[in-house]
Motif scaffolding. Structure first.
Motif, PDB file in Angstrom:
ATOM      1  N   THR A  76      -0.203  -4.180   4.893  1.00  0.00           N
ATOM      2  CA  THR A  76      -0.149  -3.806   3.477  1.00  0.00           C
ATOM      3  C   THR A  76       0.034  -2.317   3.241  1.00  0.00           C
ATOM      4  O   THR A  76      -0.216  -1.834   2.137  1.00  0.00           O
ATOM      5  CB  THR A  76      -1.423  -4.280   2.765  1.00  0.00           C
ATOM      6  OG1 THR A  76      -2.569  -3.637   3.355  1.00  0.00           O
ATOM      7  CG2 THR A  76      -1.582  -5.784   2.868  1.00  0.00           C
ATOM      8  N   TYR A  77       0.453  -1.591   4.265  1.00  0.00           N
ATOM      9  CA  TYR A  77       0.749  -0.170   4.106  1.00  0.00           C
ATOM     10  C   TYR A  77       2.245   0.043   4.327  1.00  0.00           C
ATOM     11  O   TYR A  77       2.932  -0.791   4.928  1.00  0.00           O
ATOM     12  CB  TYR A  77      -0.085   0.664   5.075  1.00  0.00           C
ATOM     13  CG  TYR A  77      -1.566   0.576   4.787  1.00  0.00           C
ATOM     14  CD1 TYR A  77      -2.163   1.428   3.867  1.00  0.00           C
ATOM     15  CD2 TYR A  77      -2.352  -0.398   5.396  1.00  0.00           C
ATOM     16  CE1 TYR A  77      -3.519   1.339   3.578  1.00  0.00           C
ATOM     17  CE2 TYR A  77      -3.709  -0.501   5.117  1.00  0.00           C
ATOM     18  CZ  TYR A  77      -4.291   0.371   4.202  1.00  0.00           C
ATOM     19  OH  TYR A  77      -5.630   0.269   3.903  1.00  0.00           O
TER      20      TYR A  77
ATOM     21  N   ASP B   3       2.322  -0.024  -0.021  1.00  0.00           N
ATOM     22  CA  ASP B   3       0.987   0.407  -0.429  1.00  0.00           C
ATOM     23  C   ASP B   3       1.065   0.908  -1.860  1.00  0.00           C
ATOM     24  O   ASP B   3       1.872   1.795  -2.172  1.00  0.00           O
ATOM     25  CB  ASP B   3       0.499   1.509   0.515  1.00  0.00           C
ATOM     26  CG  ASP B   3      -0.882   2.018   0.152  1.00  0.00           C
ATOM     27  OD1 ASP B   3      -1.589   1.328  -0.607  1.00  0.00           O
ATOM     28  OD2 ASP B   3      -1.250   3.114   0.623  1.00  0.00           O
TER      29      ASP B   3
ATOM     30  N   GLY C 183      -2.117  -3.475  -1.793  1.00  0.00           N
ATOM     31  CA  GLY C 183      -0.961  -3.455  -0.923  1.00  0.00           C
ATOM     32  C   GLY C 183      -0.541  -4.865  -0.579  1.00  0.00           C
ATOM     33  O   GLY C 183      -1.348  -5.803  -0.624  1.00  0.00           O
TER      34      GLY C 183
END
Length: 685
Positions: free
Chosen positions: A159-160, A184, A189
């Motif tokens: 999720t980044y 993100d 994210g």
């Protein structure tokens, strides 16, 4: 230096010799306690295979990665199939998969009563962050099925901000495509990992088509964080079965042949989970993880007379929960509850008449053999206390588990054909019990001690008890004259002693274990499921990582074990009491030499050896063992682009991935692949 059990350190990569020299070899684990803790101080052994190790291996099957874990011995069948072993003989049979718990992100891949021996193909290992292996029944977090340990595939938090494209291209028509992306948005994210695999295979009429998808969402609040994940897998496999004849795997033409061209396996799995972490204050935190499973599988049972089809499916919901309370210093109290509700269906049927002897034709009828539904309920509270007294850590815990099966038979009960008529020559092979209910309760205490006798060095001991409830297949898929399986839970008492730590450029784990299993479930010579068996398991394991020079290092994972029958059972006129258990090599070793040639290039040379083993309980037939050499090299061409090349089975050894012996077929084997190569590229942006 006093180490807290709650310390979090970042593990080093496979080729990072400078980190080894700087005394940074410790790794963290989430499998042991559901939170990130330093592995070495714990009174259990958790081996870890890092993301960089997995990238160098690029395993086409998870057994290629688990070779680097002392005590693990997965025997690859065909395609994505395998039989597992961890501090055990290779586990085989309808319910034997219950001896080893497999999980993804700490959530079991399948419900406790409905395991499948090949179930790790439902984990997204192709994009794993790491694979952790907890050895033995040493943790109160795991109950039924974690008798010999836990294999936990940890997926990355995607999720980044990142983007990744990759491909693998190998011998015998192997291709794999990889996609990763994430964004993100501050407190939140989203991310995705996807893989597509195509493998036309080394043997005739075999192939693997497989797709996997992992989605992730993250929310970070002031006191509440929520991580949600989804994994979907699909497998369409044309399966090549055993070859037969003594040492037939040495014949190139026979090894490449497929005598079961109609065999196949199709499987689909979906898991959705959401992990909620709420931090009340510095001393109290609460974790709640609800999850959903939906799975189905169809496969052609080419290894049975009549070659029936099996269709199985399960849908279920579950929850994992724990409350952690920090006591004085580094001590920690964990109280939790796990629960599952699962609805499963099973159907086995045969479309055409049985071929073979007159006896098989008469006793294995065309039509349905089994058709039933089982609803299972599992309830399991647990408690664990980690008490830190200066250099001594005392870990005390226990788990109580209650399992209930509600079984509904959709056919006529008894040993008949589908229409109720009797089979000739003594009766039909398959027997169906009346609808009913089965309950199993178990309690497993755990006690572990870990003493820091020098900086970063520990001596540990633990005493624990593991168990597994009978699987639904063992209770309701009966044969011959058996109409009820009166089974109890298998139990295992385990004692373990070892040393762990780091001394200069050496990181080491030495373990000695002794396990006694009672009530082992097996099918006897009358084809009845019984569980009055007993076995003994003794072993020594060694895992080393040593920096020979700043650019050259060595890793070793080795085990010496003795697995024996310890009960009276006469097979083929031989009492097997005291015999070595079949398919249980005494010695397994994996040695790697790792060379960091320069900032851009690293090279690995691997030698894996498996000693001889008996292939039957009577200890009358055996497999000679084998040694394999693999060569790997990786180049970081730019900051974003990396390329890896591998040659597996460098010496072109003729060997068997799996060997066994049956009175019906004699010696039979799954042949290993000859020399093969793979080229991989990965671009991150």
């Amino acid at each position: 230096m006093k180490l807290s059990i709650l310390s979090v350190l970042v593990g080093t990569s496979l080729f990072n010799q400078q980190a080894i020299a700087n005394n940074e070899l410790e790794h963290i684990t989430t499998t042991a306690s559901r939170s990130e803790v330093l592995a070495d101080p714990l009174p259990v052994v958790v081996s870890s295979i890092s993301q960089k190790q997995l990238a160098l291996i690029a395993p086409t099957h998870i057994e290629q990665a688990l070779k680097q874990v002392a005590g693990a011995n997965l025997q690859h069948g065909n395609g994505q199939e395998y039989l597992p072993a961890l501090r055990s003989p290779v586990l085989s049979g309808a319910g034997a998969c219950g001896g080893l718990l497999t999980a993804e992100d700490g959530i079991p891949l399948r419900a406790a009563g409905f395991c499948n021996i090949n179930e790790l193909f439902e984990a997204h290992t192709e994009m794993a962050e790491r694979i952790e292996v907890l050895k033995g029944p040493g943790s109160a977090l795991y109950g039924s099925n974690a008798v010999h340990g836990v294999v936990n595939v940890i997926t990355p938090d995607t999720t980044y901000n990142h983007n990744q494209l990759g491909f693998d291209y190998g011998s015998f028509g192997y291709t794999r495509y990889k996609l990763g992306a994430g964004r993100d948005f501050g407190q939140q994210g989203i991310g995705i990992n996807a893989t597509i695999t195509r493998d036309t295979g080394y043997r005739d009429d075999e192939s693997v088509d497989q797709e996997k998808l992992s989605l992730r969402h993250r929310f970070d609040g002031e006191k509440l964080s929520v991580s949600t994940g989804l994994t979907y897998t699909h497998l369409d496999q044309q399966t090549a079965g055993y070859i037969e004849g003594f040492e037939s795997y040495k014949d190139k033409q026979i090894a490449q042949s497929n005598f079961d061209p109609d065999a196949f396996r199709k499987a689909r799995s979906l898991r959705v989970w959401s992990k909620l972490n709420w931090t009340q204050d510095e001393a109290n935190s609460f974790t709640l993880t609800p999850y959903i499973r939906d799975q189905d599988m169809t496969f052609f049972k080419h290894f049975l007379p009549g070659t029936p089809l099996e269709e199985n499916a399960q849908q279920g919901v579950g929850i994992q929960s724990s409350w952690q309370h920090k006591l004085t210093g580094s001590s920690l109290l964990t109280v939790g509850f796990d629960g599952e509700l699962t609805d499963a269906d099973f159907l086995q049927y045969q479309d055409s008449p049985t071929q073979g002897s007159a006896f098989l034709v008469a006793t294995v009828p065309q039509g349905k053999h089994y058709d039933y539904q089982v609803t299972s309920t599992l309830l399991a509270p647990f408690v664990n206390l980690d008490w830190q007294l200066d250099e001594l850590l005392i870990s005390l815990g226990g788990r109580y588990e209650r399992m209930r099966y509600d079984y509904d038979n959709h056919m006529l009960a008894g040993r008949t054909k589908e229409d109720g008529t009797a089979c000739a020559m003594g009766g039909c092979r398959y027997s169906r019990p009346e609808s009913g209910e089965n309950r199993f309760t178990n309690f497993s205490p755990k006690l572990g001690l870990s003493y820091q006798y020098a900086e970063n060095q520990f001596i540990y001991a633990n005493a624990s008890e593991g168990y597994r409830a009978p699987q639904a297949a063992e209770l309701y898929q009966l044969q011959r004259e058996q109409n009820v399986a009166d089974l109890k839970s298998e139990t295992a008492k385990n004692l373990e002693l070892g040393l762990k730590g780091q001394q200069a450029q050496l990181h080491y784990v030495v373990s000695i274990y002794a396990m006694n299993k009672k009530n082992t479930i097996f099918r006897d010579s009358d084809f009845y499921y019984v569980n009055d068996g007993q076995t003994q398991h003794r072993g020594v394991e060694l895992e080393l990582a040593y920096a020979i020079t700043p650019s050259l290092s060595m890793q070793l994972a080795a085990s010496h074990a003795k697995h024996t029958y310890s009960y009276d059972q006469v097979l083929s006129g031989i009492n097997i009491n005291g015999n070595l258990i079949d398919t249980a090599p005494r010695n397994i070793a994996n040695l790697q030499l790792l060379w960091q040639a320069n900032d851009m290039t690293r090279v690995g040379l691997e030698l894996h050896t498996t000693s001889s083993y008996f292939t039957d309980p009577e200890n009358q037939h055996s497999y000679q063992g084998h040694s394999l050499v693999n060569l790997r090299a990786a180049w970081q061409l730019t900051a974003n682009l990396s390329v890896t090349a591998r040659i597996n089975n460098l010496t072109d050894e003729r060997y068997a991935e799996r060997a066994d012996y049956t009175t019906f077929s004699g010696d039979r084997y799954f042949p290993g692949r000859p020399r093969n190569a793979m080229l991989s590229a990965s671009y991150q942006f």
